[in-house]
Motif scaffolding. Structure first.
Motif, PDB file in Angstrom:
ATOM      1  N   LEU A  30     -14.887   8.146  65.965  1.00 52.63           N
ATOM      2  CA  LEU A  30     -14.249   8.077  64.650  1.00 52.63           C
ATOM      3  C   LEU A  30     -13.003   7.189  64.714  1.00 52.63           C
ATOM      4  O   LEU A  30     -12.769   6.367  63.823  1.00 52.63           O
ATOM      5  N   TRP A  31     -12.189   7.336  65.760  1.00 51.63           N
ATOM      6  CA  TRP A  31     -10.971   6.536  65.895  1.00 51.63           C
ATOM      7  C   TRP A  31     -11.310   5.054  65.914  1.00 51.63           C
ATOM      8  O   TRP A  31     -10.677   4.249  65.232  1.00 51.63           O
ATOM      9  N   LEU A  32     -12.341   4.680  66.669  1.00 47.62           N
ATOM     10  CA  LEU A  32     -12.742   3.277  66.753  1.00 47.62           C
ATOM     11  C   LEU A  32     -13.310   2.792  65.414  1.00 47.62           C
ATOM     12  O   LEU A  32     -13.095   1.651  65.007  1.00 47.62           O
ATOM     13  N   GLY A  33     -14.044   3.676  64.728  1.00 48.06           N
ATOM     14  CA  GLY A  33     -14.571   3.313  63.421  1.00 48.06           C
ATOM     15  C   GLY A  33     -13.467   3.071  62.409  1.00 48.06           C
ATOM     16  O   GLY A  33     -13.514   2.120  61.624  1.00 48.06           O
ATOM     17  N   VAL A  34     -12.444   3.935  62.426  1.00 45.51           N
ATOM     18  CA  VAL A  34     -11.298   3.761  61.521  1.00 45.51           C
ATOM     19  C   VAL A  34     -10.534   2.491  61.886  1.00 45.51           C
ATOM     20  O   VAL A  34     -10.044   1.773  61.002  1.00 45.51           O
ATOM     21  N   LEU A  35     -10.443   2.179  63.177  1.00 47.64           N
ATOM     22  CA  LEU A  35      -9.818   0.925  63.604  1.00 47.64           C
ATOM     23  C   LEU A  35     -10.563  -0.274  63.016  1.00 47.64           C
ATOM     24  O   LEU A  35      -9.938  -1.204  62.468  1.00 47.64           O
ATOM     25  N   ALA A  36     -11.901  -0.253  63.117  1.00 44.26           N
ATOM     26  CA  ALA A  36     -12.697  -1.354  62.567  1.00 44.26           C
ATOM     27  C   ALA A  36     -12.539  -1.447  61.057  1.00 44.26           C
ATOM     28  O   ALA A  36     -12.441  -2.545  60.491  1.00 44.26           O
ATOM     29  N   ALA A  37     -12.507  -0.299  60.369  1.00 43.03           N
ATOM     30  CA  ALA A  37     -12.292  -0.308  58.922  1.00 43.03           C
ATOM     31  C   ALA A  37     -10.923  -0.868  58.581  1.00 43.03           C
ATOM     32  O   ALA A  37     -10.743  -1.540  57.560  1.00 43.03           O
ATOM     33  N   LEU A  67     -17.201   7.120  57.197  1.00 38.55           N
ATOM     34  CA  LEU A  67     -16.799   7.454  58.556  1.00 38.55           C
ATOM     35  C   LEU A  67     -16.257   8.882  58.651  1.00 38.55           C
ATOM     36  O   LEU A  67     -16.691   9.675  59.499  1.00 38.55           O
ATOM     37  N   LEU A  68     -15.302   9.200  57.792  1.00 36.08           N
ATOM     38  CA  LEU A  68     -14.664  10.513  57.853  1.00 36.08           C
ATOM     39  C   LEU A  68     -15.664  11.618  57.542  1.00 36.08           C
ATOM     40  O   LEU A  68     -15.677  12.668  58.195  1.00 36.08           O
ATOM     41  N   GLY A  69     -16.509  11.380  56.547  1.00 37.27           N
ATOM     42  CA  GLY A  69     -17.500  12.390  56.194  1.00 37.27           C
ATOM     43  C   GLY A  69     -18.527  12.609  57.276  1.00 37.27           C
ATOM     44  O   GLY A  69     -19.082  13.708  57.414  1.00 37.27           O
ATOM     45  N   SER A  70     -18.811  11.576  58.059  1.00 34.63           N
ATOM     46  CA  SER A  70     -19.796  11.690  59.131  1.00 34.63           C
ATOM     47  C   SER A  70     -19.261  12.473  60.318  1.00 34.63           C
ATOM     48  O   SER A  70     -19.980  13.250  60.940  1.00 34.63           O
ATOM     49  N   ASN A  97     -11.693  12.735  50.998  1.00 33.43           N
ATOM     50  CA  ASN A  97     -11.240  11.691  50.090  1.00 33.43           C
ATOM     51  C   ASN A  97      -9.713  11.571  50.110  1.00 33.43           C
ATOM     52  O   ASN A  97      -9.161  10.463  50.049  1.00 33.43           O
ATOM     53  N   ALA A  98      -9.020  12.708  50.208  1.00 34.56           N
ATOM     54  CA  ALA A  98      -7.558  12.675  50.297  1.00 34.56           C
ATOM     55  C   ALA A  98      -7.115  11.948  51.561  1.00 34.56           C
ATOM     56  O   ALA A  98      -6.190  11.122  51.535  1.00 34.56           O
ATOM     57  N   ALA A  99      -7.770  12.233  52.683  1.00 30.46           N
ATOM     58  CA  ALA A  99      -7.445  11.546  53.938  1.00 30.46           C
ATOM     59  C   ALA A  99      -7.737  10.058  53.821  1.00 30.46           C
ATOM     60  O   ALA A  99      -6.974   9.208  54.309  1.00 30.46           O
ATOM     61  N   LYS A 100      -8.850   9.726  53.148  1.00 30.72           N
ATOM     62  CA  LYS A 100      -9.186   8.311  52.922  1.00 30.72           C
ATOM     63  C   LYS A 100      -8.087   7.598  52.175  1.00 30.72           C
ATOM     64  O   LYS A 100      -7.717   6.463  52.519  1.00 30.72           O
ATOM     65  N   ASN A 101      -7.516   8.238  51.162  1.00 32.30           N
ATOM     66  CA  ASN A 101      -6.448   7.606  50.383  1.00 32.30           C
ATOM     67  C   ASN A 101      -5.221   7.314  51.244  1.00 32.30           C
ATOM     68  O   ASN A 101      -4.580   6.260  51.103  1.00 32.30           O
ATOM     69  N   VAL A 102      -4.875   8.229  52.146  1.00 30.14           N
ATOM     70  CA  VAL A 102      -3.720   8.011  53.017  1.00 30.14           C
ATOM     71  C   VAL A 102      -3.994   6.870  53.995  1.00 30.14           C
ATOM     72  O   VAL A 102      -3.143   6.001  54.213  1.00 30.14           O
ATOM     73  N   LEU A 103      -5.177   6.850  54.592  1.00 27.28           N
ATOM     74  CA  LEU A 103      -5.499   5.794  55.549  1.00 27.28           C
ATOM     75  C   LEU A 103      -5.558   4.430  54.869  1.00 27.28           C
ATOM     76  O   LEU A 103      -5.097   3.421  55.427  1.00 27.28           O
TER      77      LEU A 103
END
Length: 251
Positions: A140-147, A165-168, A178-184
């Motif tokens: 997940l960390w690497l996926g968020v990095l790529a995003a 990513l987060l939902g998976s 979705n709230a976490a997505k908004n912060v990221l």
């Protein structure tokens, strides 16, 4: 920029801010608008990223009840988002602008596909949710990095990528995801915007127009955006994306 053009940019900012708070693909509204009024694509992308920061903040703030208990998660993943955004922003600034104009067409097309595919993505996430890790992991960390790299370079539909990513990888309710997505997404936009302010050419009228609209749209999206029929929202986004591709390809 004429008065009417500024009004159009503000209106696009309102729509983009609302869309970003709900799902994330608002740049498919604002970026084509800036290009349509005559701003070159790289400057439009830079100005759009800076202008959307206030709207990203208002959207994240509107979801603050769902953010309770996510501090450690967001600190860990936020580092990935910030690092990715810096890499993506540097790529935008130092790659040949002609390359950006070619790549951005492909990225807009990808963003449109992601928006259309979101219902299937959501069903896939529902099937995976019971097997998801409560805190994510290295994948997940690497996926968020790529995003973050994607978002720093060209942010349209980065929210769709992040939700996927987060939902998976997380075992959590979709509204908290979705709230976490908004912060990221806020972190990505803020880091990239800081870089752009320091070293890039910025159209500050465009920034002001997008920013004013996006603040209102972010609050609107967090409060009532969920009531917008999803098929209508997706249809508008895809139509704007196709129009953007036509403008960029045929000028």
């Amino acid at each position: 920029m004429t008065g009417w053009e500024l009004v159009a940019v503000c209106a696009a900012g309102v729509v983009a801010g609302a869309i970003n708070a709900v799902v994330g693909s608002g740049s498919l509204i604002t970026f084509p608008t800036l290009v349509a009024i005559g701003i070159d694509p790289v400057t439009a992308n830079v100005s759009n990223t800076i202008g959307l920061v206030p709207g990203s903040f208002s959207g994240a703030y509107g979801y603050r009840p769902e953010l309770l208990g996510q501090r450690d998660r967001l600190l860990r993943l936020g580092a990935a988002s910030a690092t990715g955004a810096l890499i993506g922003g540097i790529l935008l600034l130092f790659l040949d602008p002609d390359i950006f104009e070619i790549i951005v067409v492909a990225l807009i097309a990808l963003a449109c596909v992601l928006v259309v595919a979101q219902p299937w993505i959501n069903r896939w996430l529902a099937d995976r949710r019971e097997h998801a890790h409560p805190h994510g992991g290295l994948e997940l960390w690497l996926g968020v990095l790529a995003a973050g790299v994607y978002g720093g370079y060209f942010g349209a539909a980065q929210g769709v990528l992040l939700i996927g990513l987060l939902g998976s990888f997380l075992d959590d309710h979709l509204q908290r995801v979705n709230a976490a997505k908004n912060v990221l997404a806020l972190i990505v936009n803020l880091v990239a915007a800081t870089l752009f302010v320091l070293v890039a050419e910025v159209d500050w009228q465009a920034v002001a127009g997008v920013g004013l609209g996006a603040v209102a749209g972010g609050f609107l999206g967090a409060r009532v955006g969920r009531r917008i029929p999803a098929p209508v929202l997706r249809g508008v986004i895809v139509c704007v994306g196709i129009a953007a591709i036509i403008v960029l390809v045929y000028g």
